[in-house]
Design an enzyme around this catalytic site. Structure first.
Site, PDB file in Angstrom:
ATOM      1  N   ASN A  29     -85.814   5.016   1.442  1.00 46.31           N
ATOM      2  CA  ASN A  29     -84.834   5.209   1.470  1.00 46.31           C
ATOM      3  C   ASN A  29     -84.396   5.997   2.783  1.00 46.31           C
ATOM      4  OD1 ASN A  29     -81.840   5.071   2.390  1.00 46.31           O
ATOM      5  ND2 ASN A  29     -80.896   5.859   0.680  1.00 46.31           N
ATOM      6  N   TRP A  30     -84.359   4.792   3.718  1.00 46.13           N
ATOM      7  CA  TRP A  30     -85.150   5.547   5.232  1.00 46.13           C
ATOM      8  C   TRP A  30     -83.220   6.221   6.129  1.00 46.13           C
ATOM      9  CZ3 TRP A  30     -89.255   1.817   7.707  1.00 46.13           C
ATOM     10  CH2 TRP A  30     -90.553   1.746   7.159  1.00 46.13           C
ATOM     11  N   LYS A  31     -82.318   5.266   5.185  1.00 41.01           N
ATOM     12  CA  LYS A  31     -80.667   5.709   5.961  1.00 41.01           C
ATOM     13  C   LYS A  31     -80.508   4.897   7.302  1.00 41.01           C
ATOM     14  CE  LYS A  31     -80.247   8.798   1.661  1.00 41.01           C
ATOM     15  NZ  LYS A  31     -79.844  10.715   1.245  1.00 41.01           N
ATOM     16  N   HIS A  70     -74.817   4.069  -3.693  1.00 41.94           N
ATOM     17  CA  HIS A  70     -75.263   4.962  -3.211  1.00 41.94           C
ATOM     18  C   HIS A  70     -73.934   5.873  -3.291  1.00 41.94           C
ATOM     19  CE1 HIS A  70     -77.336   7.995  -0.641  1.00 41.94           C
ATOM     20  NE2 HIS A  70     -78.278   7.567  -1.435  1.00 41.94           N
ATOM     21  N   GLU A  97     -73.744   7.977  -1.012  1.00 43.47           N
ATOM     22  CA  GLU A  97     -73.530   7.871   0.401  1.00 43.47           C
ATOM     23  C   GLU A  97     -72.423   6.787   1.057  1.00 43.47           C
ATOM     24  OE1 GLU A  97     -77.081   8.586   2.025  1.00 43.47           O
ATOM     25  OE2 GLU A  97     -77.054  10.282   1.726  1.00 43.47           O
ATOM     26  N   GLU A  99     -79.179   9.688  -9.098  1.00 42.15           N
ATOM     27  CA  GLU A  99     -78.905  10.702  -8.348  1.00 42.15           C
ATOM     28  C   GLU A  99     -77.754  11.751  -8.484  1.00 42.15           C
ATOM     29  OE1 GLU A  99     -81.128   8.782  -4.797  1.00 42.15           O
ATOM     30  OE2 GLU A  99     -79.761   7.950  -4.670  1.00 42.15           O
ATOM     31  N   GLY A 110     -80.170  15.471  -0.154  1.00 39.41           N
ATOM     32  CA  GLY A 110     -80.466  15.809   1.293  1.00 39.41           C
ATOM     33  C   GLY A 110     -80.096  17.323   1.057  1.00 39.41           C
ATOM     34  N   SER A 127     -83.340  15.056  -3.051  1.00 41.02           N
ATOM     35  CA  SER A 127     -84.870  15.806  -3.056  1.00 41.02           C
ATOM     36  C   SER A 127     -86.000  16.024  -3.274  1.00 41.02           C
ATOM     37  CB  SER A 127     -83.684  17.551  -3.112  1.00 41.02           C
ATOM     38  OG  SER A 127     -82.666  17.319  -2.373  1.00 41.02           O
ATOM     39  N   GLY A 139     -84.630  10.255  -0.385  1.00 39.43           N
ATOM     40  CA  GLY A 139     -84.636  10.274   1.227  1.00 39.43           C
ATOM     41  C   GLY A 139     -85.410  10.765   2.484  1.00 39.43           C
TER      42      GLY A 139
END
Ligand code: PGA
Length: 251
Positions: free
Chosen positions: A9-11, A95, A97, A167, A173, A213, A234
């Site tokens: 997931n390149w966000k 997700h 976020e 997650e 992160g 992570s 991520g």
């Protein structure tokens, strides 16, 4: 036997040239049949160029989100039809976020999941508890509610196109990953819930990724656990070397 599935997931990272360069490195390094499923989810702006860069490779293309409606007056949103048009076949939904920064609740996540499946996409449904919820001992309740409501009205046939990503929010992160045993316990719980909802064949088949992570240093010990079938990565997916080493770390 479940086929391992590792997704990057390149966000909100990487311009188009940066995304293309990473995609080319991955495509060159991974054989056509890597024996496992590998996906990358670039930002919307880079999807089309990354699709071209991945051509001829086995790396799948995913999107990080989608609109809740098929089309219409929705300023700033991107529809599933538009995502398909630029080569995406999988969409990450729910997700943390999106849930915590953009206020997406279970009802909206479920709506997007059902729409994505109806449009022929695969969906990755993300679930996970906050640190406070874990400390209060309600992890299973929180994750269970997210799974149940995320999958509301999803048919058994469509369930075959759903991956679940566990997650824990406190691990995303932060550099703090769940221990393999703690993660596996939640994965086992989720698999049991899928058995209740869809039967034991579906539960045996469902891919449950761990995310939060995941790094080259901890990937092997997480991926060797019985109920951990892959990873949603991520930070460590932003460099070819670390992502590839996670892809290769599995069973
Ligand atoms: P992280 O992110 O690997 O940087 O913790 C995981 C995710 O958000 O999917």
């Amino acid at each position: 036997m479940r086929k391992q599935f590792v997704a990057g997931n390149w966000k909100m990272y990487k311009t188009v040239p940066e995304a293309v360069s990473l995609a080319r490195e991955l495509a060159a390094a991974l054989p056509r049949d890597p024996g496992r499923r590998v996906m990358v989810a670039p930002a919307f702006t880079a999807l089309s160029a990354v699709r071209d860069a991945l051509k001829g490779s086995a790396v799948l293309l995913g999107a990080q989100n989608c609109a809740q409606e098929p089309e219409g007056a929705h300023t700033g949103e991107v529809s599933l039809r538009m995502l398909r048009d630029v080569g995406a076949s999988i969409v990450i939904l729910g997700h943390s976020e999106r849930r915590h920064v953009y206020g997406e609740g279970d009802v909206l996540v479920n709506r997007k999941i059902r729409l994505a499946l109806k449009e022929g996409f695969e969906a990755i449904l993300c679930v996970g508890e906050t640190l406070e919820q874990r400390q209060s001992g309600i992890t299973e309740q929180v994750v269970g509610d997210q799974v149940r409501s995320g999958l509301k009205d999803v048919s058994s046939a469509d369930m075959a196109r759903v991956t679940i990503a566990y997650e824990p929010v406190w691990a995303i992160g932060t550099g703090k990953n769940a221990t393999p045993q703690d993660a596996d316990a939640v994965h086992g719980y989720v698999r049991g819930l899928i058995a209740q909802l869809y039967g034991s064949t579906a539960a045996e088949a469902v891919i449950i990724q761990y995310g939060g992570s995941v790094k080259p240093e901890n990937a092997a010990e997480l991926l060797k656990m019985a109920h951990i079938d892959g990873a949603l990565v991520g930070g460590a997916s932003l460099k070819a070397e670390s992502f590839l080493s996670i892809v290769r770390a599995g069973k």
